[in-house]
Design an enzyme around this catalytic site. Structure first.
Site, PDB file in Angstrom:
ATOM      1  CG  HIS A 171      58.024 -31.452  -1.334  1.00  0.00           C
ATOM      2  ND1 HIS A 171      58.043 -30.618  -0.243  1.00  0.00           N
ATOM      3  CD2 HIS A 171      59.310 -31.626  -1.696  1.00  0.00           C
ATOM      4  CE1 HIS A 171      59.283 -30.279   0.040  1.00  0.00           C
ATOM      5  NE2 HIS A 171      60.083 -30.887  -0.837  1.00  0.00           N
ATOM      6  CE  LYS A 188      44.462 -24.016   1.338  1.00  0.00           C
ATOM      7  NZ  LYS A 188      45.625 -24.445   2.075  1.00  0.00           N
ATOM      8  NE  ARG A 189      49.008 -22.727  -8.508  1.00  0.00           N
ATOM      9  CZ  ARG A 189      49.944 -22.805  -9.439  1.00  0.00           C
ATOM     10  NH1 ARG A 189      51.126 -22.251  -9.248  1.00  0.00           N
ATOM     11  NH2 ARG A 189      49.707 -23.411 -10.578  1.00  0.00           N
ATOM     12  CE  LYS A 204      47.068 -27.030  -3.050  1.00  0.00           C
ATOM     13  NZ  LYS A 204      47.897 -27.116  -1.818  1.00  0.00           N
ATOM     14  CB  THR A 254      53.756 -24.134   4.508  1.00  0.00           C
ATOM     15  OG1 THR A 254      53.474 -23.878   3.131  1.00  0.00           O
ATOM     16  CG2 THR A 254      54.745 -25.275   4.620  1.00  0.00           C
ATOM     17  CE  LYS A 262      53.972 -19.661   4.614  1.00  0.00           C
ATOM     18  NZ  LYS A 262      53.868 -19.815   3.139  1.00  0.00           N
TER      19      LYS A 262
HETATM   20  C1  26Q Z   1      55.427 -32.800 -11.645  1.00  0.00           C
HETATM   21  C2  26Q Z   1      55.573 -33.375 -12.892  1.00  0.00           C
HETATM   22  C3  26Q Z   1      55.616 -32.611 -14.020  1.00  0.00           C
HETATM   23  C4  26Q Z   1      55.494 -31.226 -13.884  1.00  0.00           C
HETATM   24  C5  26Q Z   1      55.355 -30.643 -12.640  1.00  0.00           C
HETATM   25  C6  26Q Z   1      55.322 -31.427 -11.520  1.00  0.00           C
HETATM   26  C7  26Q Z   1      55.168 -30.800 -10.192  1.00  0.00           C
HETATM   27  C8  26Q Z   1      55.408 -29.435 -10.001  1.00  0.00           C
HETATM   28  C9  26Q Z   1      55.248 -28.851  -8.767  1.00  0.00           C
HETATM   29  C10 26Q Z   1      54.778 -31.537  -9.113  1.00  0.00           C
HETATM   30  C11 26Q Z   1      54.631 -30.953  -7.880  1.00  0.00           C
HETATM   31  C12 26Q Z   1      54.865 -29.609  -7.683  1.00  0.00           C
HETATM   32  C13 26Q Z   1      54.704 -28.942  -6.403  1.00  0.00           C
HETATM   33  C14 26Q Z   1      54.405 -29.582  -5.300  1.00  0.00           C
HETATM   34  C15 26Q Z   1      54.176 -28.871  -4.053  1.00  0.00           C
HETATM   35  O1  26Q Z   1      54.199 -27.658  -3.965  1.00  0.00           O
HETATM   36  N1  26Q Z   1      53.938 -29.629  -2.997  1.00  0.00           N
HETATM   37  C16 26Q Z   1      53.640 -29.026  -1.715  1.00  0.00           C
HETATM   38  O2  26Q Z   1      54.837 -28.981  -0.959  1.00  0.00           O
HETATM   39  C17 26Q Z   1      54.642 -28.287   0.256  1.00  0.00           C
HETATM   40  C18 26Q Z   1      55.989 -28.175   0.947  1.00  0.00           C
HETATM   41  O3  26Q Z   1      56.409 -29.424   1.398  1.00  0.00           O
HETATM   42  C19 26Q Z   1      53.610 -29.003   1.109  1.00  0.00           C
HETATM   43  O4  26Q Z   1      53.378 -28.242   2.260  1.00  0.00           O
HETATM   44  C20 26Q Z   1      52.307 -29.186   0.334  1.00  0.00           C
HETATM   45  O5  26Q Z   1      51.406 -29.981   1.090  1.00  0.00           O
HETATM   46  C21 26Q Z   1      52.585 -29.841  -0.997  1.00  0.00           C
HETATM   47  O6  26Q Z   1      51.406 -29.889  -1.785  1.00  0.00           O
END
Ligand code: 26Q
Length: 765
Positions: free
Chosen positions: A318, A499-500, A505, A607, A611
């Site tokens: 992701h 969004k976050r 972003k 996503t 929406k």
């Molecule tokens: C990694 C290492 C250590 C701690 C945390 C993390 C971590 C935590 C959360 C890395 C990534 C995330 C979240 C990623 C995320 O939300 N990605 C999003 O996924 C969506 C669904 O596929 C996409 O639409 C977004 O583009 C993407 O940013």
């Protein structure tokens, strides 16, 4: 169903629901509904399991009642008994996720249940979900999210399915809580969330001996494990507790999956025939060594266990942000789970035998660290990205050596969202507008929205659609008045970025453009500005200081703009506090313009873009992620695209040709906006946060070059595209036609389409 309604009315009157507090009423209503509806049917055949550290479920009650087809009769029954269903809005969201990845998992479970795809979710039952955001101080402060404070009546604790897990030599009990996932006219799926508890909750011997702390120490250690969701989204956090959570989730889930396998099919030898485990990013990848060691404990030799794993796991990536690719210290993992680390060592040896010619960047264990994406890619039989551009970046760059050796493993599965929650439930006026014209088949079969195309040339329909949007904007105005104490005019263009908060972003690009337009209003150089409300919603990871600086900057801009009489009737800036799924359900239907402005090549899919599209907001976006698919589906003329393409950015980087200092020197209006970060226009409370943003744009940090995300590089084409959108908005009918074109072309962005692709091409269920 009228039977249910009259029984509920009678029961609610009998219990005197109108006098109960909201928590009691909530528990009463949900118990009644659960007792009245069918329970899950166990499927005997092949199953898919969705393993994820996050499930961002949002509000449960309305979506569940809607999918059960009883929302309206339940609400009527409650009203008749003197209970206003609006009171249910007090109940917190189930926010057991951060953002896109966690919400995608929730959409998939709902879509799979709707289409009777046997998909079982596995995750963690965090005591506290994603923090609540408080902005009253002028910057983000975090508060604990006690999401079960009104109870958790939708879930059932399954004591008899508890398992034990070993972490750092200590045994810990994993108790499952099952959350039913009701499909629309479909089946009931299940989300199983593990809660950590002590094997022996209280040590009376220690207590009797006066060692009070020791007496409850085991309980406290256990409850720490699932106490809180890590609030990181695409930002790294390599903490020991996070690794312990991953061990806990994966060990318990693997044990549970093997138990069902043994119950239904005797032995684990045939596991790969009956089960596929989908890994939602690398967070649950330890399920691979956990499965192998569990099979070995059952007497299977390592080679066969590895083969079984290689036919059982599939992995979705992701993110391409290299800093967010998970890597764990091998010594730490060895200490917390020697069994898992042992299996990983043997997998590394198998990799060495299989690919003697491998490059160093393929090693799973490398420099004392375990690379989770490499482990996932090596063992999984299927690896996918979440939008075509993202998948291309994976195969050409991030996972290129793997793609060269096993191209057949790789595929794209473009994300989707559930139109039931984000359109049918969140936007009743638009749902009626659609159903009045094409019937209600779209609720289950979203490609039917293309039948709206003939109405593109129907002026009365375009007027109706504009009225629908206006109604949603008024609803949002009421909510913002209540929650933020700000007055908004529904005639303004509502330009929304929710969004976050992350540098990639580029909320800072949006903020700088607002400063640019504000300055242009002040000096009279933009006489024909379309009255616009710029709306933001975003949480920053608590330790991500630069992201917090951006929030603070936007809040300062809002204060200045909203307090300036010159902006009266022309411009408003609103930052909604505590953006979450429930806010999304009010904001998105009210959007006139969807801000999707990540630097090309950084947003895997997005996503929120989908929406907004299905709710009739044109995209103001970059050529990134699934924005490109939106563009392909509706065409350039119905959207506002701008900025450099991923290819150009790569070429520019290779030529070392990006020069923000030159852009700053040559573009006076840009410079004037950027200078507000350092010239005292805005107050960062003496923290230096704004100067840090300025430096990030122009000089960069010593360890990497300036403006990593090309904010200044895309600035000109961004304000140009945004101005075009503003000008177009003045033509109400023309703008409604663009909105309708977006809705009619959004059929492919349903999560129904996505889960069916996974089911057919990966899960084979
Ligand atoms: C990694 C290492 C250590 C701690 C945390 C993390 C971590 C935590 C959360 C890395 C990534 C995330 C979240 C990623 C995320 O939300 N990605 C999003 O996924 C969506 C669904 O596929 C996409 O639409 C977004 O583009 C993407 O940013």
């Amino acid at each position: 169903m009228d039977d249910l309604k009259s029984r509920l009315t009678a029961a609610a009157r009998e219990a005197d629901l109108s006098r109960m507090d909201t928590a009691d009423a909530y528990n009463f209503i949900v118990r009644f509904v659960k007792d009245s509806v069918r329970t899950p049917v166990q499927t005997e055949g092949r199953r898919a399991y969705y393993l994820s550290s996050e499930f961002l479920m949002g509000r449960l009650t309305e979506a569940n009642l809607f999918n059960l087809g009883i929302r309206d009769s339940v609400y009527e029954a409650l009203r008749e008994a003197g209970f206003d269903p609006e009171r249910l809005l007090e109940i917190p969201d189930a926010a057991l996720g951060n953002g896109g990845l966690g919400r995608l998992a929730a959409c998939f479970l709902e879509a799979a249940a709707t289409h009777r795809i046997p998909l079982f979710g596995y995750g963690l039952r965090y005591r506290y979900g994603l923090f609540k955001q408080d902005l009253a101080a002028g910057y983000q402060r975090e508060e604990a999210d006690d999401w079960t404070k009104y109870g958790d009546p939708w879930s059932d604790r399954r004591e008899s399915d508890a398992v034990e897990v070993t972490i750092g030599g200590e045994r810990i009990r994993a108790v499952p809580y099952d959350m039913p996932v009701y499909g629309y006219e479909g089946a009931v799926g299940n989300l199983r969330l593990w809660q950590a508890e002590a094997v022996r909750p209280f040590d009376f011997a220690a207590f009797d001996a006066g060692r009070y702390a020791e007496a409850s120490a085991a309980s406290e250690r256990a409850s720490r494990l699932t106490a809180v969701l890590y609030p990181n989204d695409n930002t790294p956090e390599g903490k020991q507790l996070r690794l312990s959570q991953q061990i806990f989730l994966t060990a318990a889930t693997v044990e549970d999956v093997l138990r069902s396998q043994e119950r239904a099919h005797e032995s684990c030898a045939s596991l790969a025939e009956y089960a596929v485990l989908q890994l939602n990013d690398t967070h649950p990848v330890l399920a691979i060594p956990m499965l192998i060691t569990a099979l070995e404990r059952r007497g299977m030799p390592f080679a066969e266990a590895l083969e079984t794993a290689r036919r059982t796991f599939a992995y979705t990536n992701h993110t391409v942000m290299t800093e967010a690719l998970e890597v764990w210290d091998a010594a730490l993992l060895q200490r917390l789970s020697p069994e898992a680390m042992g299996a990983i060592g043997k997998i590394q040896q198998a990799l060495e035998r299989e690919y003697p010619d491998r490059t160093a960047d393929m090693n799973i264990i490398d420099g004392g660290r375990v690379h989770m994406a490499r482990l996932a890619t090596y063992v999984s039989f299927a690896v996918n990205g979440v939008a075509p551009l993202h998948t291309e970046i994976l195969t050409r760059r991030v996972l290129a050596p793997w793609y060269e050796r096993t191209p057949g493993k790789f595929s794209n599965k473009t994300n989707g969202v559930t139109q039931r929650r984000f359109l049918a439930v969140a936007n009743p006026p638009l749902a009626s507008f659609i159903t009045e014209r094409i019937g209600d088949g779209w609720v289950k079969n979203f490609s039917e929205v293309e039948k709206l195309r003939p109405y593109l040339s129907d002026a009365p329909s375009l007027r109706d659609l504009a009225a629908v949007k206006r109604e949603n904007k008024q609803r949002l105005c009421r909510r913002i008045a209540e929650r933020c104490g700000e007055k908004l005019d529904a005639d303004f263009l509502f330009d929304i970025q929710v969004k976050r908060l992350h540098e990639y972003k580029r909320q800072l690009l949006n903020a700088l453009s607002i400063v640019y337009f504000y300055q242009g209003l002040r000096d009279g150089s933009i006489p024909d500005f379309t009255p616009t409300a710029f709306l933001f919603g975003a949480k920053s990871a608590p330790g991500y200081h630069r992201a917090k600086g951006i929030i603070r900057y936007i809040l300062e801009i809002a204060k200045r703009v909203n307090g300036d009489p010159l902006c009266e009737g022309r411009m408003r800036v609103i930052f909604v506090p505590d953006y979450n799924v429930s806010w999304a359900e009010v904001l998105i239907p009210a959007g006139d313009l969807s801000e999707q402005i990540s630097m090309a090549g950084t947003e895997a899919s997005g996503t929120g873009n989908m929406k907004f599209m299905m709710n009739g907001a044109p995209t103001l976006g970059t050529y990134d992620g699934a924005n490109l698919e939106i563009l392909r589906a509706v065409g350039e003329e119905n959207n506002y695209f701008f900025g450099a393409r991923a290819e150009e950015i790569i070429a520019e980087r290779e030529a070392n040709a990006y020069d923000p200092r030159r852009l700053y020197a040559e573009d006076g209006a840009l410079r004037r906006a950027v200078d507000t970060l350092i010239d005292g226009t805005f107050d960062d409370g003496g923290t230096g946060a704004f100067r840090d943003l300025y430096t990030s744009l122009l000089d960069g940090a010593p360890w990497h070059r300036a403006d990593h995300y090309r904010v200044l590089g895309d600035f000109r084409s961004y304000v140009e595209a945004k101005s075009r959108a503003g000008a177009d908005y003045r033509d109400t009918e023309g703008y409604a036609r663009r909105a309708l074109a977006n809705i009619a072309a959004s059929g492919e962005f349903s999560a129904d389409r996505t889960v069916k692709e996974y089911a057919k091409e990966i899960w084979r269920v």
